[in-house]
Each structure stands twice: as C-alpha cells, then as structure tokens.
Design an enzyme around this catalytic site. Structure first.
Site, PDB file in Angstrom:
ATOM      1  N   SER A 124       0.826  -1.212   0.000  1.00 34.91           N
ATOM      2  CA  SER A 124       0.000   0.000   0.000  1.00 34.91           C
ATOM      3  C   SER A 124       0.855   1.256   0.000  1.00 34.91           C
ATOM      4  O   SER A 124       1.900   1.315   0.654  1.00 34.91           O
ATOM      5  CB  SER A 124      -0.908   0.021   1.227  1.00 34.91           C
ATOM      6  OG  SER A 124      -1.577   1.273   1.339  1.00 34.91           O
ATOM      7  N   GLU A 126       0.147   3.785   1.544  1.00 38.03           N
ATOM      8  CA  GLU A 126       0.095   4.348   2.890  1.00 38.03           C
ATOM      9  C   GLU A 126       1.416   4.144   3.628  1.00 38.03           C
ATOM     10  O   GLU A 126       1.766   4.914   4.519  1.00 38.03           O
ATOM     11  CB  GLU A 126      -1.049   3.712   3.692  1.00 38.03           C
ATOM     12  CG  GLU A 126      -2.439   4.113   3.253  1.00 38.03           C
ATOM     13  CD  GLU A 126      -2.813   5.521   3.688  1.00 38.03           C
ATOM     14  OE1 GLU A 126      -2.338   5.975   4.754  1.00 38.03           O
ATOM     15  OE2 GLU A 126      -3.594   6.187   2.974  1.00 38.03           O
ATOM     16  N   TYR A 148      -2.449   0.763  10.058  1.00 38.85           N
ATOM     17  CA  TYR A 148      -2.607   0.111   8.756  1.00 38.85           C
ATOM     18  C   TYR A 148      -1.319   0.235   7.943  1.00 38.85           C
ATOM     19  O   TYR A 148      -0.820  -0.738   7.384  1.00 38.85           O
ATOM     20  CB  TYR A 148      -3.775   0.742   8.003  1.00 38.85           C
ATOM     21  CG  TYR A 148      -3.914   0.279   6.570  1.00 38.85           C
ATOM     22  CD1 TYR A 148      -4.651  -0.866   6.261  1.00 38.85           C
ATOM     23  CD2 TYR A 148      -3.324   0.983   5.522  1.00 38.85           C
ATOM     24  CE1 TYR A 148      -4.781  -1.300   4.949  1.00 38.85           C
ATOM     25  CE2 TYR A 148      -3.448   0.556   4.205  1.00 38.85           C
ATOM     26  CZ  TYR A 148      -4.181  -0.578   3.927  1.00 38.85           C
ATOM     27  OH  TYR A 148      -4.295  -1.003   2.621  1.00 38.85           O
TER      28      TYR A 148
END
Length: 311
Positions: A124, A126, A148
């Site tokens: 990801s 992120e 996350y």
C-alpha cells in the site's frame, strides 16, 4: 494454470478472479468462512460459481498449508487483511496481525512446499507516509503514519526478506488508491458517491466528511488487477508502484461527484472534527514509471472516469 486468491471476497479479489478466469486459469479463493460468506463481489461480476471457494484463516499456519495443498496453485495472490486505514486506529493489533502473520504464513508454506509457487503481496502507498509533495518511487523510504500503514510496511519487508533469503518468487504491488462499485460503504469514495446519489434523488441529508484538503492518486480497480498479474509473469520478482501518477484533492473528488449529478457540492457537504484521524497524509503522490517501463502497464482511467464508473 491454477491461482489461489487469499481474500477473494474483497474488491480486488473479485476483479482479480474475473481477470484470471478470462485468462483461462482455474481459480481458487479463500475466506475465513466460505460457507457463510456472501461473496457479493463475485456475485456482482457473475462468477461466484466459477471460483472454487475454500475456508481458510490466514493467521493459522495449518489452515494456510491445507488450502495450498488442496488447490496446488502455480500463483498465490495475498489480498487479505483489515483494509480500512480509519478502522486501524480503533483496531491496531488486529490490523497489524492480519497482514504480517498472514503473509508470513503464506511465505513459510510456499518455502516448505518447495515447488516454485509464485507469491503476490498487496502492499500500500500508505506505507510511504507523507513524502512532502514528492512523488514516491519504489526506492522511497517507508514512514508509516497509521497502524494500517505500519502493517503494510512490515508485510512488504517480510516479502523482500523471504525473496532475498530463500530465493522465492515473491513480489509486492505498492498500490495507490483504486476504486470501483465494489468498494465497501466505509470507504470515503463510496460514501461520497452513495450520499450524492441519495441527495440527487431528493434526500435532505448532508454529506459529512473530515478533512477535504487531503490529496490522493485515485485509479480504477479493474485495471490494477492486471498489473498484479503482470508482475507474476516477469522473469524475476520485484516490487512495483501501481498508480495513475495524477493527484487530486478530496474536495475535487467531491466536487466532480456532485457535478456529475448536476449539483453544487457546497450546498450539501459539512465537515466534522469527529471524522479527522489522529494522523493523516496530506498529499499522496506516485511515480509509476517503473511499472510502465518493465510491465508495459499504465492506468487508462482518471478521476472523472472513476467517479462515473462508481456512479
């Protein structure tokens, strides 16, 4: 060819199953409870009866090993885990465990099988954290700013370690935001689309959001699963950023969504401090040139087509 999709019930798992079936694969898909799961995405795409569904708990090594022995896959796509950034602040332990233990069990099982099974891992954007407006590359250091993101960074490092230490074909797709009609309602893009549609149909409600100044790179999920498959067809495993290379603010997404319905968003949107995360990325920006150069892949749909597709 046989493929095992771990997390087939999600957005990406459903589109990937559809893509692989069209390529002639025999597709196996897992869920923690294959008997009780709804598999809305597979049903939406009309392929539920074409996928062999298995019950598997990614955090239970024996369960993972049994699923691999049953399906005898050539390729494994690990797409499972708690996928909401916002929810990860409320459930940090569950989020971190779902990704790190899950991919670790898969890598260990593949190592034990010893027959060259290829592994794709869903990373990801992120994990990069805030890059101060600079476009992230595969070599950009990870600076996670949420549980996350921390989980995705850790699981990506695990994949890199197993690839190097045990010579496994294991790769990570570092995907930036990608949307579709299969996005769950808790995701902000789906919340925007569905609320705007209700307002267009006469609802008097307001669309309540947190920050509107955050910027993201939004792509079309059905295109991104092709990039996953292309990574697995390379001679050597590697990690790739998958994105459009174009960044827009959440305010722009909201504005365009209401504009499609002939509405002025400013009349229908309110902000709430309750929806603002403890830490959030201001700008998420990507450089997907490596994927274009080595995979021959680039995104075709931009934010306007994504919104219209979701509508």
């Amino acid at each position: 060819m046989k493929a095992l999709i771990i997390g087939v019930s999600g957005q990406d798992g459903s589109y990937l199953a559809d893509f692989l079936l069209k390529k002639g694969y025999e597709v196996f898909g897992t869920s923690r409870d294959a008997q009780g799961s709804v598999f809305q995405g597979l049903s939406f795409l009309g392929i539920k009866n074409d996928v062999h569904l298995l019950s598997m708990d990614p955090e239970d090594f024996r369960s993972v090993l049994v699923a691999i022995k049953k399906s005898k896959p050539d390729e494994i796509y690990f797409l499972a885990g708690q996928s909401s950034v916002g929810l990860s602040f409320e459930q940090p332990a569950e989020t971190i465990q779902s990704f790190t233990i899950g991919i670790l069990n898969v890598l260990e099982a593949v190592k034990m099988e010893g027959r060259g099974i290829k592994v794709y891992h869903a990373g990801s954007s992120e994990a990069f954290g805030d890059t101060d407006g600079e476009a992230a590359k595969e070599t950009t250091p990870f600076k996670p700013r949420s549980p996350y993101a921390l989980a995705k960074a850790s699981s990506t490092w695990l994949v890199d370690n197993y690839r190097e230490a045990y010579d496994l074909f294991a790769c990570t797709g570092i995907l930036f935001n990608h949307e579709s009609p299969l996005r769950p309602a808790r995701f902000v893009t789906q919340k925007i689309i569905q609320t705007a549609k209700r307002i267009s149909d006469g609802s008097k409600e307001k669309l309540i959001l947190g920050r509107l100044d955050v910027s993201r790179d939004w792509g079309w999920a059905p295109e991104y699963v092709e990039a996953m498959w292309l990574m697995m067809q390379q001679e050597n495993p590697d990690d790739y950023i998958i994105a459009t290379g174009k960044t827009q603010s959440l305010e722009e997404f909201v504005s365009k969504a209401f504009e499609v319905l002939g509405l002025d968003w400013k009349n229908h949107v309110a902000q709430s401090a309750d929806l603002m995360r403890p830490t959030d990325l201001s700008v998420s920006k990507a450089d997907p040139s490596k994927a274009k150069k080595h995979l021959g892949w680039e995104a075709k749909k931009g934010i306007q087509e994504v919104i219209e597709g979701m509508m």
